[in-house]
Design a protein around this motif. Structure first.
Motif, PDB file in Angstrom:
ATOM      1  N   VAL A 173      15.164 -45.497 -12.055  1.00 31.54           N
ATOM      2  CA  VAL A 173      15.635 -44.936 -13.327  1.00 31.54           C
ATOM      3  C   VAL A 173      16.591 -45.912 -13.997  1.00 31.54           C
ATOM      4  CG1 VAL A 173      15.333 -42.473 -12.851  1.00 31.54           C
ATOM      5  CG2 VAL A 173      17.400 -43.597 -12.100  1.00 31.54           C
ATOM      6  N   ARG A 174      16.680 -45.811 -15.302  1.00 34.21           N
ATOM      7  CA  ARG A 174      17.504 -46.710 -16.114  1.00 34.21           C
ATOM      8  C   ARG A 174      18.408 -45.874 -16.988  1.00 34.21           C
ATOM      9  NH1 ARG A 174      15.886 -48.393 -20.676  1.00 34.21           N
ATOM     10  NH2 ARG A 174      17.206 -50.164 -21.125  1.00 34.21           N
ATOM     11  N   LEU A 175      19.587 -46.383 -17.276  1.00 37.06           N
ATOM     12  CA  LEU A 175      20.484 -45.715 -18.209  1.00 37.06           C
ATOM     13  C   LEU A 175      20.171 -46.239 -19.615  1.00 37.06           C
ATOM     14  CD1 LEU A 175      22.946 -43.787 -18.221  1.00 37.06           C
ATOM     15  CD2 LEU A 175      24.398 -45.813 -18.064  1.00 37.06           C
ATOM     16  N   ALA A 176      19.712 -45.350 -20.494  1.00 37.91           N
ATOM     17  CA  ALA A 176      19.378 -45.792 -21.857  1.00 37.91           C
ATOM     18  C   ALA A 176      20.612 -45.807 -22.743  1.00 37.91           C
ATOM     19  CB  ALA A 176      18.320 -44.876 -22.450  1.00 37.91           C
ATOM     20  N   GLY A 177      21.663 -45.108 -22.319  1.00 38.53           N
ATOM     21  CA  GLY A 177      22.910 -45.060 -23.087  1.00 38.53           C
ATOM     22  C   GLY A 177      23.786 -43.940 -22.559  1.00 38.53           C
ATOM     23  N   THR A 178      25.094 -44.090 -22.727  1.00 42.11           N
ATOM     24  CA  THR A 178      26.006 -43.027 -22.290  1.00 42.11           C
ATOM     25  C   THR A 178      27.226 -42.980 -23.199  1.00 42.11           C
ATOM     26  OG1 THR A 178      27.433 -42.232 -20.501  1.00 42.11           O
ATOM     27  CG2 THR A 178      27.054 -44.608 -20.592  1.00 42.11           C
TER      28      THR A 178
ATOM     29  N   PRO B 227      25.255 -40.153 -28.612  1.00 43.82           N
ATOM     30  CA  PRO B 227      25.215 -41.579 -28.937  1.00 43.82           C
ATOM     31  C   PRO B 227      24.505 -41.846 -30.261  1.00 43.82           C
ATOM     32  CG  PRO B 227      23.915 -41.099 -26.948  1.00 43.82           C
ATOM     33  CD  PRO B 227      24.457 -39.802 -27.429  1.00 43.82           C
ATOM     34  N   ALA B 228      25.018 -42.822 -30.999  1.00 42.26           N
ATOM     35  CA  ALA B 228      24.330 -43.256 -32.219  1.00 42.26           C
ATOM     36  C   ALA B 228      23.083 -44.026 -31.793  1.00 42.26           C
ATOM     37  CB  ALA B 228      25.252 -44.156 -33.029  1.00 42.26           C
ATOM     38  N   ALA B 229      22.123 -44.098 -32.705  1.00 47.55           N
ATOM     39  CA  ALA B 229      20.852 -44.768 -32.389  1.00 47.55           C
ATOM     40  C   ALA B 229      21.095 -46.177 -31.848  1.00 47.55           C
ATOM     41  CB  ALA B 229      19.966 -44.802 -33.625  1.00 47.55           C
ATOM     42  N   ALA B 230      22.088 -46.877 -32.429  1.00 48.78           N
ATOM     43  CA  ALA B 230      22.342 -48.262 -32.031  1.00 48.78           C
ATOM     44  C   ALA B 230      22.871 -48.359 -30.595  1.00 48.78           C
ATOM     45  CB  ALA B 230      23.341 -48.896 -33.001  1.00 48.78           C
ATOM     46  N   GLU B 231      23.389 -47.247 -30.074  1.00 47.76           N
ATOM     47  CA  GLU B 231      23.933 -47.268 -28.711  1.00 47.76           C
ATOM     48  C   GLU B 231      22.880 -46.958 -27.648  1.00 47.76           C
ATOM     49  OE1 GLU B 231      28.330 -45.507 -28.949  1.00 47.76           O
ATOM     50  OE2 GLU B 231      26.877 -44.329 -30.049  1.00 47.76           O
ATOM     51  N   LEU B 232      21.658 -46.722 -28.103  1.00 41.65           N
ATOM     52  CA  LEU B 232      20.601 -46.355 -27.157  1.00 41.65           C
ATOM     53  C   LEU B 232      19.552 -47.450 -27.100  1.00 41.65           C
ATOM     54  CD1 LEU B 232      20.117 -42.622 -28.167  1.00 41.65           C
ATOM     55  CD2 LEU B 232      21.131 -43.484 -26.051  1.00 41.65           C
ATOM     56  N   GLN B 233      19.199 -47.828 -25.887  1.00 36.28           N
ATOM     57  CA  GLN B 233      18.125 -48.807 -25.733  1.00 36.28           C
ATOM     58  C   GLN B 233      17.086 -48.250 -24.788  1.00 36.28           C
ATOM     59  OE1 GLN B 233      20.461 -52.130 -24.577  1.00 36.28           O
ATOM     60  NE2 GLN B 233      20.389 -53.034 -26.631  1.00 36.28           N
TER      61      GLN B 233
ATOM     62  N   ALA C 149       8.400 -44.049 -18.158  1.00 33.16           N
ATOM     63  CA  ALA C 149       7.520 -42.900 -17.866  1.00 33.16           C
ATOM     64  C   ALA C 149       7.941 -41.706 -18.715  1.00 33.16           C
ATOM     65  CB  ALA C 149       7.577 -42.555 -16.386  1.00 33.16           C
ATOM     66  N   TYR C 150       9.253 -41.583 -18.974  1.00 36.27           N
ATOM     67  CA  TYR C 150       9.787 -40.531 -19.845  1.00 36.27           C
ATOM     68  C   TYR C 150      11.244 -40.867 -20.166  1.00 36.27           C
ATOM     69  CZ  TYR C 150      11.893 -38.697 -15.487  1.00 36.27           C
ATOM     70  OH  TYR C 150      12.579 -38.570 -14.310  1.00 36.27           O
ATOM     71  N   ALA C 151      11.781 -40.204 -21.163  1.00 35.88           N
ATOM     72  CA  ALA C 151      13.205 -40.347 -21.492  1.00 35.88           C
ATOM     73  C   ALA C 151      13.845 -38.965 -21.362  1.00 35.88           C
ATOM     74  CB  ALA C 151      13.364 -40.882 -22.910  1.00 35.88           C
ATOM     75  N   HIS C 152      14.889 -38.876 -20.544  1.00 38.29           N
ATOM     76  CA  HIS C 152      15.518 -37.579 -20.251  1.00 38.29           C
ATOM     77  C   HIS C 152      16.809 -37.406 -21.059  1.00 38.29           C
ATOM     78  CE1 HIS C 152      18.035 -34.662 -18.081  1.00 38.29           C
ATOM     79  NE2 HIS C 152      16.914 -34.154 -17.604  1.00 38.29           N
ATOM     80  N   ILE C 153      16.939 -36.226 -21.664  1.00 34.06           N
ATOM     81  CA  ILE C 153      18.170 -35.876 -22.374  1.00 34.06           C
ATOM     82  C   ILE C 153      18.602 -34.464 -21.978  1.00 34.06           C
ATOM     83  CG2 ILE C 153      17.759 -37.337 -24.409  1.00 34.06           C
ATOM     84  CD1 ILE C 153      16.614 -34.906 -25.858  1.00 34.06           C
ATOM     85  N   CYS C 154      19.887 -34.175 -22.182  1.00 30.16           N
ATOM     86  CA  CYS C 154      20.354 -32.794 -22.053  1.00 30.16           C
ATOM     87  C   CYS C 154      20.789 -32.396 -23.460  1.00 30.16           C
ATOM     88  CB  CYS C 154      21.516 -32.696 -21.071  1.00 30.16           C
ATOM     89  SG  CYS C 154      22.216 -31.026 -20.991  1.00 30.16           S
ATOM     90  N   THR C 155      20.077 -31.455 -24.065  1.00 25.87           N
ATOM     91  CA  THR C 155      20.301 -31.151 -25.482  1.00 25.87           C
ATOM     92  C   THR C 155      21.525 -30.260 -25.716  1.00 25.87           C
ATOM     93  OG1 THR C 155      18.544 -29.527 -25.178  1.00 25.87           O
ATOM     94  CG2 THR C 155      17.964 -31.553 -26.342  1.00 25.87           C
ATOM     95  N   ASN C 156      22.066 -29.691 -24.655  1.00 25.26           N
ATOM     96  CA  ASN C 156      23.354 -28.980 -24.797  1.00 25.26           C
ATOM     97  C   ASN C 156      24.127 -29.130 -23.492  1.00 25.26           C
ATOM     98  OD1 ASN C 156      25.129 -27.125 -26.457  1.00 25.26           O
ATOM     99  ND2 ASN C 156      24.907 -25.902 -24.607  1.00 25.26           N
ATOM    100  N   GLU C 157      25.205 -29.872 -23.569  1.00 20.44           N
ATOM    101  CA  GLU C 157      26.036 -30.105 -22.376  1.00 20.44           C
ATOM    102  C   GLU C 157      27.026 -28.944 -22.251  1.00 20.44           C
ATOM    103  OE1 GLU C 157      26.018 -32.197 -19.942  1.00 20.44           O
ATOM    104  OE2 GLU C 157      24.739 -33.853 -20.570  1.00 20.44           O
ATOM    105  N   THR C 158      26.787 -28.118 -21.256  1.00 24.42           N
ATOM    106  CA  THR C 158      27.500 -26.854 -21.081  1.00 24.42           C
ATOM    107  C   THR C 158      28.997 -27.053 -20.814  1.00 24.42           C
ATOM    108  OG1 THR C 158      25.450 -26.283 -19.948  1.00 24.42           O
ATOM    109  CG2 THR C 158      27.193 -24.637 -19.889  1.00 24.42           C
TER     110      THR C 158
END
Ligand code: PMP
Length: 360
Positions: A114-119, A129-135, A141-150
């Motif tokens: 796994v790779r860190l696309a941005g944090t 993250p702003a678009a520029a902070e994500l690579q 295989a997929y990109a994982h996000i958490c759409t609401n951080e509890t």
């Protein structure tokens, strides 16, 4: 007398739904037994799970090329199950915007590459993250996000731009069904039930069909989404009571006018709490940037943390419960899920204003 329950989860459920479950508990629809006591293979329960699925599809507008799975477990289990099912010998990208996506990222490392696309960790998880902070890796295989951080109270209202062909995988545990979502933008959505759906122990997976059939050969059958999809979520005994209750919740949300109406109510409730924070002259603070403040989980601190205990005692006296913040961030957290009434939010705001007026 029910309290106003601001717990992050398991969380408040609609009283009307609990009453219906109580009324049907001993004798479901005249069959002389509880839903908990009947075979999951019988026609009664098969009807329940099929109706729950149809109602969820209707509520969320789930396209026909997606499977809906009702599985035993929770979102933490999915942190491992997703890479088992989707990595297929490749690498996956993770966006880390708070404690939960960080856990998902760490757990996936146990399964494969796994790779860190941005944090946003360096800013203490107070924004997306702003678009520029994500690579992103175009081969991921997929990109994982958490759409609401509890825990951090950060919600994504816009999705990151991922390279064409990279499916987005989203942990929506703490805001699923809080507003309309365009399911077609995701490869996979998952959510533990115990916030907006029903009792703990049930986890829902909505997965695009072309992503099935890729599980690592070592994946146990009960963990394999394709096997589960082939068996209509019933390779093994599913969490029957949870599915039944989720079905009642789906009908309840439809009767309220669907997710657009639910969203309108949630916007109004969240605004009340954030306004109380903003108008307190710094007595209360929420560290999250304006555009990504969660409508479901509102963390806030008191300027003087020595008053935290008093605040909670006064809250309890007003029958407001579950307001203590997560131990990792401290302060308070008001979780105002779908089932939290405007009346409950108003009672919280009155406490906040009254407390600040006396203690400031
Ligand atoms: N993801 C999110 C966004 C959550 O809020 C939670 C639970 N609070 C989890 C994952 C983990 O859920 P569970 O404990 O059911 O595994």
């Amino acid at each position: 007398m029910r309290i106003f329950n601001f717990s992050a989860g398991p969380a408040v459920l609609p009283t009307a739904v609990l009453e219906q479950a109580r009324d049907e508990l001993l004798d479901w629809h005249g069959c002389g037994m509880s839903i908990m006591e009947m075979s999951h293979r019988g026609k009664d329960f098969t009807g329940v799970i099929e109706e729950a699925q149809a109602d969820l599809r209707d509520l969320m507008g789930i396209p026909s090329n997606y499977k809906v799975l009702f599985l035993q477990g929770g979102a933490t289990q999915l942190f491992a199950q997703i890479p088992m099912n989707l990595l297929a010998g490749r690498s996956a990208d993770y966006v880390v915007t708070g404690s939960w996506s960080k856990k998902a990222y760490k757990e996936a490392q146990r399964i494969g590459s796994v790779r860190l696309a941005g944090t946003t960790e360096s800013g203490k998880f107070t924004c997306v993250p702003a678009a520029a902070e994500l690579q992103f890796d175009p081969q991921a295989a997929y990109a994982h996000i958490c759409t609401n951080e509890t825990i951090h109270g950060v919600e994504m209202f816009e999705l990151p731009e991922v390279p064409a062909g990279v499916p987005l995988v989203a942990d929506m545990s703490s805001h699923i069904l809080s507003r309309p979502m365009d399911v077609s933008r995701y490869g996979l959505i998952y959510a533990g039930a115990q916030k907006n759906i029903g009792p703990a122990g049930l986890v829902i997976v909505i997965v695009r069909e072309d992503l099935l059939g890729r599980a690592l050969p070592s994946t146990p059958s009960v963990m394999d989404f394709s096997v589960m999809a082939e068996h209509g979520s019933m390779l093994n005994t599913p969490p029957t009571f949870g599915i039944y209750l989720a079905g009642l919740i789906f009908k309840h949300l439809k009767a309220q006018g669907g997710l657009a109406a639910v969203e309108t109510a949630n916007i109004a409730k969240a605004r009340l709490v954030y306004d109380a924070i903003e108008s307190s002259g710094g007595f209360y603070r929420n560290p999250v940037e304006q555009g990504c403040r969660s409508r479901m989980n509102v963390p806030f601190t008191l300027e003087n943390p020595a008053l935290d205990g008093d605040f909670l005692v006064e809250a309890a006296a007003r029958r407001l419960a579950g307001l203590k913040g997560h131990k990792s961030v401290g302060g308070m957290r008001a979780s105002i899920y779908n089932a939290m009434s405007l009346e409950g939010v108003t009672a919280l705001v009155e406490l906040m204003q009254d407390f600040a007026a006396r203690k400031a």
